[in-house]
Write a protein that holds these residues in place. Structure first.
Motif, PDB file in Angstrom:
ATOM      1  N   TYR A  22      -9.747 -31.090 -10.520  1.00  0.00           N
ATOM      2  CA  TYR A  22     -10.835 -31.578 -10.835  1.00  0.00           C
ATOM      3  C   TYR A  22     -10.956 -31.281 -12.344  1.00  0.00           C
ATOM      4  N   ASN A  69     -10.636 -37.595 -14.794  1.00  0.00           N
ATOM      5  CA  ASN A  69     -12.080 -37.272 -14.567  1.00  0.00           C
ATOM      6  C   ASN A  69     -12.337 -36.835 -15.612  1.00  0.00           C
ATOM      7  N   ASN A  80     -14.346 -35.217  -6.736  1.00  0.00           N
ATOM      8  CA  ASN A  80     -13.691 -34.388  -6.336  1.00  0.00           C
ATOM      9  C   ASN A  80     -12.639 -35.656  -5.543  1.00  0.00           C
ATOM     10  N   TRP A  81     -11.243 -36.102  -6.040  1.00  0.00           N
ATOM     11  CA  TRP A  81     -10.517 -36.529  -5.488  1.00  0.00           C
ATOM     12  C   TRP A  81      -9.684 -36.755  -4.783  1.00  0.00           C
ATOM     13  N   GLY A 116     -10.458 -33.766  -2.409  1.00  0.00           N
ATOM     14  CA  GLY A 116      -9.898 -32.553  -1.836  1.00  0.00           C
ATOM     15  C   GLY A 116     -12.162 -33.128  -1.455  1.00  0.00           C
ATOM     16  N   SER A 117     -12.367 -34.195  -1.089  1.00  0.00           N
ATOM     17  CA  SER A 117     -13.989 -34.025  -0.615  1.00  0.00           C
ATOM     18  C   SER A 117     -12.871 -35.130   0.806  1.00  0.00           C
TER      19      SER A 117
END
Lengths: 314, 276
Positions: free
Chosen positions: A152, A158, A170-171, A173-174
Motif C-alpha cells: 500500500y 500504487n 488497498n490491493w 487488504g480490502s
C-alpha cells in the motif's frame, strides 16, 4: 526367441560370477516387472497407503499429548463438523471463483498472444524466452514479489495509481479487491503456459486451409473465429483442463499474499486444509476434508474427460 | 499465420510488446528493490545508489540460514530428479514396450493422473504422521521421497510419449540378434530418448526446487528448503523488504539458467502433452 549363450555362464567362472549371471538372467526374464516395480512400490507406499490412512484418520479424533498422538474412534464427530462447516463452503466457493476467473482470462490472453506471436515472426524467439520465465519461477517467489508490488505504501502499482492522480489502492487488504488481486497474480504466472501450448498448436495448423480462406476473401477476424478457433478446439480444451486442475490446487501465492484474508475473502481449499491440519492440529477432521476434496477432484476429472472428448470430436 | 499489414501490424507489435513488458516488468522492479537499502524501498525512490547490502546480508551474515537452505534445496532437487528419472523411465519403458495387459497399464496411468490432480496438501497430513512414525519427519530423505512421488506422474507420461514414438523394429531386431531385454533398454532405447530425459529432468528439477506446500510442513529449521525460507522472510513480524526481494531474485536463478541452456527442452516438455 533363441537364447544366446550367456557369457558369464558359458565360461567356467568363479561361483560368485555364476551367481551374478543367474541373477541378471532372472532380472532379464522378468524385466517387465522389475522395471515397473520401483514406481509401483513408491506409489503404493506414498499415495495408496496414505489414502487408506486417511480413511482411518477421518473416523477418529487425534490429539497430541507430550508429542504423542492419542487416537480415539469418533466416526460421527468429523462428519458432523463437515456438514456444518461454513468456512469450507466459503473456501470451495472462492476456489471455484478463482479458478473460473483466472482460467477464463488466461485462455483469452494466451490465445491472443499465441496468434499474434505466430503472425509477427520478428519477435518469435524473444517472446517465447521472455514468457517462459514466470512458469519456471518458484510460486513462492512470485507471491513475495507481488506482495512487494501490491504494498500500500511503496508498491509500484500504487506509485502508478497515485501518479495517475487516483487514490492509493488497498490491493490485498480490502475484502472486495483481494481475490481479484490474487487472480491477477495467477494470470501473470500462467498466461505464458497457456500461450506456449496454444502457440505450438497455432504453429501446427494446416497453412493451406488458411491460405485458401484468404483466397476466398476471408479477413483476419473471420480466419481467427471461423477457422483457427474451431481447429484449435482440442488444444484449447487441454489447456483449459490443465489450468483448471492447477488452479484448484492453488496454495503458494495465496499463502504468501493474503493467507486467506482479509476475513475469509481469499480462503481457498488448499489453504483451509493446511490450517485445519497444521495450525488447528485437527488431523481427523483434516483427513475427512482431504477425502472430500479427493472425491470432488475425481468427479471433476470424470466430467472433464467427457467434456474434452466431446469438444475435440465435434 | 495472419497477415498483418500497416496499422494492424503496428497494433499487433504494440500488443505483443506490452505483453512481454508486463511479464518482465515485475521481475525487473523487484530486482531494483533488491539493490536498495530498506529506507529507500519504503520511500519508493527511483534514484538511488545501488548497494549489494541485501544480498550480502542474506548470503553471508551470521544470522542468515539462507546458504543452508540453498544447499538443502540443491540436495533435494538433485537427488529427487535423478531418482525420478530412473524410476519413471523404467516404468514408462515397461508400460510402453513390454507386454502388459491393457487393463493393468490403464489402471496404473489413471492412478497417476488422479494423484497428479489432487492437491498435495490432502496427503501431507498422513505423510506427516507416517514420517513421524518411521523417523523421516524433518529429514531430507523424507522430502526427497515426496518429491520423487510428486514428479513421478509427469516423468512417466513424458517418457512414455517418447518411447511410443520410437519405431519398435529397432528393438525387435536387436532382440533377434540376441540382445537381452536389459541390453535393448540400456543400449538402444535409452540413448534414443535422450532429449526426453533432458526435458523431464529439467522440469523435475525446477518443480522440486519450487515445491512449497509439502516442504513447508515436513521440514524443520535445519532442513528447510529455499521456498520455505522465502515464506519465512515474507511472514516475519518485522518484514525485511530488501531481503525479501533479494531472496526472491536469488531463488529464480536456477530457472533462468535452465531457461538459457535448456529452453528447447523445456518448451518441448511443457507443450508435448497438449500437442499429442
Amino acid at each position: 526367441m533363441t537364447e544366446k549363450p550367456r557369457t558369464a555362464a558359458a565360461r567356467p567362472a568363479a561361483p560368485s560370477a555364476r551367481r551374478m549371471g543367474r541373477l541378471t538372467d532372472a532380472i532379464d526374464r522378468h524385466f517387465q516387472w522389475v522395471a515397473l516395480a520401483p514406481a509401483a512400490l513408491l506409489l503404493v507406499a506414498l499415495t495408496i497407503y496414505p489414502m487408506l490412512n486417511l480413511l482411518g484418520m477421518a473416523a477418529s479424533t487425534i490429539r497430541f499429548e507430550r508429542a504423542r498422538e492419542i487416537w480415539s474412534f469418533t466416526p460421527g464427530a468429523n462428519l458432523d463438523l463437515l456438514l456444518h462447516d461454513g468456512l469450507f463452503r466459503t473456501a470451495l466457493w472462492n476456489t471455484a471463483l478463482f479458478a473460473a476467473a483466472s482460467v477464463a482470462i488466461e485462455m483469452v490472453l494466451g490465445l491472443m498472444l499465441a496468434i499474434l506471436a505466430s503472425s509477427i515472426t520478428a519477435f518469435k524467439g524473444f517472446v517465447r524466452s521472455a514468457l517462459i520465465i514466470p512458469i519456471l519461477m518458484p510460486p513462492v517467489a512470485i507471491g513475495s514479489m507481488w506482495k512487494l508490488m501490491y504494498s500500500y505504501d511503496f508498491g509500484v502499482l500504487n506509485q502508478i495509481a497515485t501518479g495517475l492522480g487516483s487514490a492509493p489502492v488497498n490491493w490485498t487488504g480490502s475484502t472486495s479487491l483481494a481475490l481479484m488481486s490474487v487472480v491477477l497474480v495467477d494470470v501473470w504466472h500462467w498466461t505464458p503456459f497457456v500461450f506456449l501450448i496454444l502457440f505450438a498448436a497455432v504453429e501446427g495448423l494446416p497453412k493451406e486451409i488458411i491460405e485458401a480462406a484468404r483466397m476466398d476473401g476471408a479477413g483476419n477476424l473471420a480466419i481467427v473465429f471461423r477457422i483457427m478457433i474451431p481447429l484449435l478446439r482440442p488444444a484449447l480444451a487441454v489447456a483449459a483442463l490443465f489450468r483448471a486442475i492447477l488452479a484448484f490446487k492453488v496454495f503458494d501465492q495465496v499463502f504468501l499474499l493474503t493467507s486467506g484474508g482479509p476475513g475469509t475473502s481469499t480462503e481457498v481449499v488448499s489453504l483451509y486444509l493446511f490450517k485445519v491440519f497444521f495450525q488447528q492440529n485437527q488431523l481427523g477432521y483434516g483427513a475427512l476434508l482431504s477425502l472430500a476434496i479427493i472425491a470432488a477432484t475425481v468427479a471433476f476429472l470424470l466430467v472433464a474427460r467427457r467434456l474434452t472428448a466431446a469438444v475435440s470430436r465435434t | 499465420m495472419l497477415r498483418l499489414r500497416g496499422s494492424s501490424r503496428a497494433a499487433g507489435v504494440a500488443l505483443l510488446s506490452l505483453g512481454v513488458f508486463i511479464i518482465l516488468a515485475p521481475f525487473l522492479w523487484v530486482m531494483l528493490q533488491s539493490f536498495k537499502y530498506e529506507i529507500e524501498i519504503l520511500q519508493g525512490s527511483w534514484l538511488f545508489k545501488p548497494t549489494l547490502f541485501n544480498y550480502a546480508d542474506v548470503l553471508y551474515s551470521r544470522r542468515s540460514d539462507f546458504p543452508k537452505n540453498v544447499i538443502n534445496s540443491l540436495i533435494v532437487a538433485g537427488f529427487s530428479t535423478v531418482c525420478v528419472l530412473v524410476v519413471g523411465t523404467l516404468a514408462a519403458y515397461s508400460l510402453s514396450r513390454l507386454p502388459w495387459r491393457r487393463r493393468i497399464a490403464s489402471i496404473f496411468l489413471a492412478w497417476t493422473l488422479i494423484f497428479n490432480a489432487i492437491p498435495p496438501l490432502t496427503l501431507v497430513g498422513p505423510w506427516y504422521l507416517i514420517f513421524r512414525e518411521v523417523g523421516l519427519y524433518g529429514t531430507l530423505v523424507g522430502i526427497i521421497l515426496t518429491h520423487i512421488t510428486l514428479n513421478l506422474p509427469m516423468t512417466v507420461w513424458m517418457m512414455m510419449a517418447y518411447f511410443n514414438d520410437l519405431p519398435r523394429e529397432i528393438e525387435e531386431a536387436a532382440r533377434v540378434d540376441g540382445c537381452r531385454r536389459i541390453e535393448v533398454f540400456w543400449c538402444i532405447a535409452l540413448p534414443l530418448v535422450r532429449p526426453g530425459l533432458i526435458a523431464a529432468g529439467v522440469l523435475a528439477f525446477v518443480f522440486s526446487w519450487n515445491e512449497f506446500s509439502v516442504a513447508l510442513n515436513l521440514t524443520d529449521r535445519a532442513t528447510a528448503t529455499v521456498p520455505v525460507a522465502i515464506a519465512r522472510f515474507a511472514q516475519q513480524y518485522e518484514v525485511q523488504y530488501g531481503q525479501m526481494a533479494a531472496t526472491s531474485i536469488l531463488s529464480t536463478i536456477p530457472a533462468l539458467i535452465l531457461m538459457a541452456f535448456g529452453q528447447r527442452f523445456v518448451v518441448q516438455g511443457l507443450t508435448m502433452g497438449a500437442v499429442k
